[in-house]
Design an enzyme around this catalytic site. Structure first.
Site, PDB file in Angstrom:
ATOM      1  N   HIS A  61      -3.220   6.861   3.858  1.00 13.60           N
ATOM      2  CA  HIS A  61      -3.706   5.351   3.421  1.00 13.60           C
ATOM      3  C   HIS A  61      -5.255   4.965   3.523  1.00 13.60           C
ATOM      4  O   HIS A  61      -5.244   5.783   4.709  1.00 13.60           O
ATOM      5  CB  HIS A  61      -2.590   4.687   3.095  1.00 13.60           C
ATOM      6  CG  HIS A  61      -3.488   2.960   3.196  1.00 13.60           C
ATOM      7  ND1 HIS A  61      -4.491   2.870   1.619  1.00 13.60           N
ATOM      8  CD2 HIS A  61      -3.132   2.193   3.627  1.00 13.60           C
ATOM      9  CE1 HIS A  61      -3.997   2.192   1.479  1.00 13.60           C
ATOM     10  NE2 HIS A  61      -3.684   1.325   2.910  1.00 13.60           N
ATOM     11  N   ASN A  85     -10.599  -0.028   0.497  1.00 12.85           N
ATOM     12  CA  ASN A  85      -9.037   0.190   0.076  1.00 12.85           C
ATOM     13  C   ASN A  85      -8.250  -0.739  -0.611  1.00 12.85           C
ATOM     14  O   ASN A  85      -8.943  -1.843  -1.792  1.00 12.85           O
ATOM     15  CB  ASN A  85      -8.465  -0.772   1.210  1.00 12.85           C
ATOM     16  CG  ASN A  85      -7.055  -0.913   1.343  1.00 12.85           C
ATOM     17  OD1 ASN A  85      -6.217  -0.475   0.589  1.00 12.85           O
ATOM     18  ND2 ASN A  85      -6.294  -1.325   2.737  1.00 12.85           N
ATOM     19  N   CYS A 106       0.581  -0.761  -0.477  1.00 14.97           N
ATOM     20  CA  CYS A 106       0.358   0.253  -0.238  1.00 14.97           C
ATOM     21  C   CYS A 106       1.195   1.241  -0.459  1.00 14.97           C
ATOM     22  O   CYS A 106       0.597   2.686  -0.198  1.00 14.97           O
ATOM     23  CB  CYS A 106      -1.346  -0.014   1.577  1.00 14.97           C
ATOM     24  SG  CYS A 106      -1.425  -1.784   1.256  1.00 14.97           S
TER      25      CYS A 106
END
Ligand code: UT7
Length: 347
Positions: free
Chosen positions: A273, A303, A139
């Site tokens: 994030h 996500n 990520c």
């Protein structure tokens, strides 16, 4: 002009993080600026109610625990399709042709092929012949890619660099596992960067821990392996990752502010994030900053690993929310365990 971090390569021990943290901070002589961004999102929107149709879950649990209402999932699209759409939009906005690109960096957990790289697969569709390679920082991929791009620009080895973040999480998670599959979505985001002074500070770290978040590979049909591993899916100890995230992002914000001499009030947006709205809220509360400085897209997209941050940035630009001189703090974390943050003063 902001003060920048001194050149430093150091190992730091931390009680919470059991292994070494390797941090790299950089002072940029020539930095970069983003001159165009784009996105590629699959058509199929999956709601929490859709998931409750085949999983023991419900909309209330997912919204309360994560902030996610919908996510987009590939049905007929390939990851290359999404990436090419994002890349072409970024090139259009930068007013450049694909032939003007001198390097393609793609951040992904995996493209449509294990080899060639996803960057090469996209390059084929764009018709470029410049160097192209993938990075896997989970990520955190976008922040790592920005750092690599700035090093190429500083060395004078590239003029215009195309960064693509692309993830097909739907093919990597177990749709029977309510602990993970409700969290993720698919998509791509791209940006074109060139020499400039927007990037003021970067800090990257990697902690050797493969246990709490991983995606194993299978052993194929190798006849010499007695205990074969079949298709495996993303595995996560959610609460451990949650604790890691809150800790590392908190530390990264503190370090970035101390190093640059900025106060939280001087940051216009904290672009974090999008793993869980509660993680974002927890950082916001610690910093005592208003909600509007912490934009979110997790409610709509879930996500999307490396894509979440550049997608958010791209949409904020489209909506006219980012103006020249705005100071952005960007931060991401993910498997590795990796983490990265940077400060951009928008040009
Ligand atoms: O980018 C990758 C990084 N990933 C992350 O940052 C994820 C970080 N972690 C998280 O976001 C949270 O830990 C989760 C959203 C994954 C889970 O939230 P939680 O508040 O930590 O829940 P939990 O795992 O403690 O589970 C609480 C309960 C359990 O039931 P019992 O044991 O209390 O009876 C779970 O079985 O909720 C249950 N549960 C669910 N219930 C309904 C777990 N998943 C679900 C679900 N629907 N989808």
């Amino acid at each position: 002009m902001l003060p920048t971090a001194g050149n430093e390569l150091s190992s730091v021990n931390s009680k919470e993080c059991k292994e070494n943290i390797i941090k790299f901070e950089m002072e940029y002589n020539v930095s970069l600026k983003i001159i165009g961004m784009g996105k590629g999102i699959p058509e199929r929107c999956v709601t929490n109610d859709d998931l409750a149709g085949f999983l023991d879950t419900d909309d209330e649990w997912i919204v309360t625990r994560t902030g996610i209402k919908t996510r987009y999932v590939c049905t007929y699209e390939t990851l290359t399709d999404l990436s090419v759409t994002a890349a072409k939009q970024a090139l259009d906005k930068a007013n450049l042709a694909a032939s003007d690109i001198s390097l393609i960096i793609c951040a992904t957990l995996g493209g449509d092929y294990r080899t060639p790289s996803h960057a090469c697969t996209v390059a084929e569709q764009l018709g470029t012949t410049c160097p192209a390679f993938d990075i896997n920082a989970a990520c955190t991929g976008f922040v790592y890619a920005l750092d690599i791009a700035s090093a190429y620009l500083e060395a004078g080895k590239a003029k215009n660099i195309l960064i693509i973040c692309a993830e097909m999480m739907s093919s990597q998670m177990d749709w029977n596992d309510r602990n993970t599959c409700i969290l993720f979505g698919d998509g791509a985001a791209a940006c074109v960067v060139t020499a400039g002074n927007a990037l003021k500070y970067t800090s990257l770290s990697a902690i050797a821990d493969t246990t709490i978040l991983n995606l194993p590979v299978d052993t194929g049909n190798n006849p010499f392996i007695a205990e074969k591993r079949g298709k495996a899916y993303l595995q996560m100890q959610g609460q451990e990752v949650f604790k890691f995230a809150v800790g590392i992002v908190g530390k990264d914000v503190k370090h970035a502010l101390e190093t640059t001499g900025l106060s939280p009030e001087q940051i216009d947006y904290f672009i974090l994030h999008q793993a869980n709205k509660r993680i974002i809220d927890s950082i916001r509360v610690k910093l005592k900053q208003p909600e509007e400085k912490f934009p979110v897209n997790i409610d709509k997209y879930g996500n999307i690993s490396s894509v979440s941050v550049p997608l958010l940035l791209s949409e904020m630009l489209d909506e006219g929310k980012i103006n020249p001189s705005d100071t952005l703090f960007i931060s991401a974390f993910g498997a590795g365990l990796t983490a990265g943050s940077c400060i951009l003063v928008w040009e």
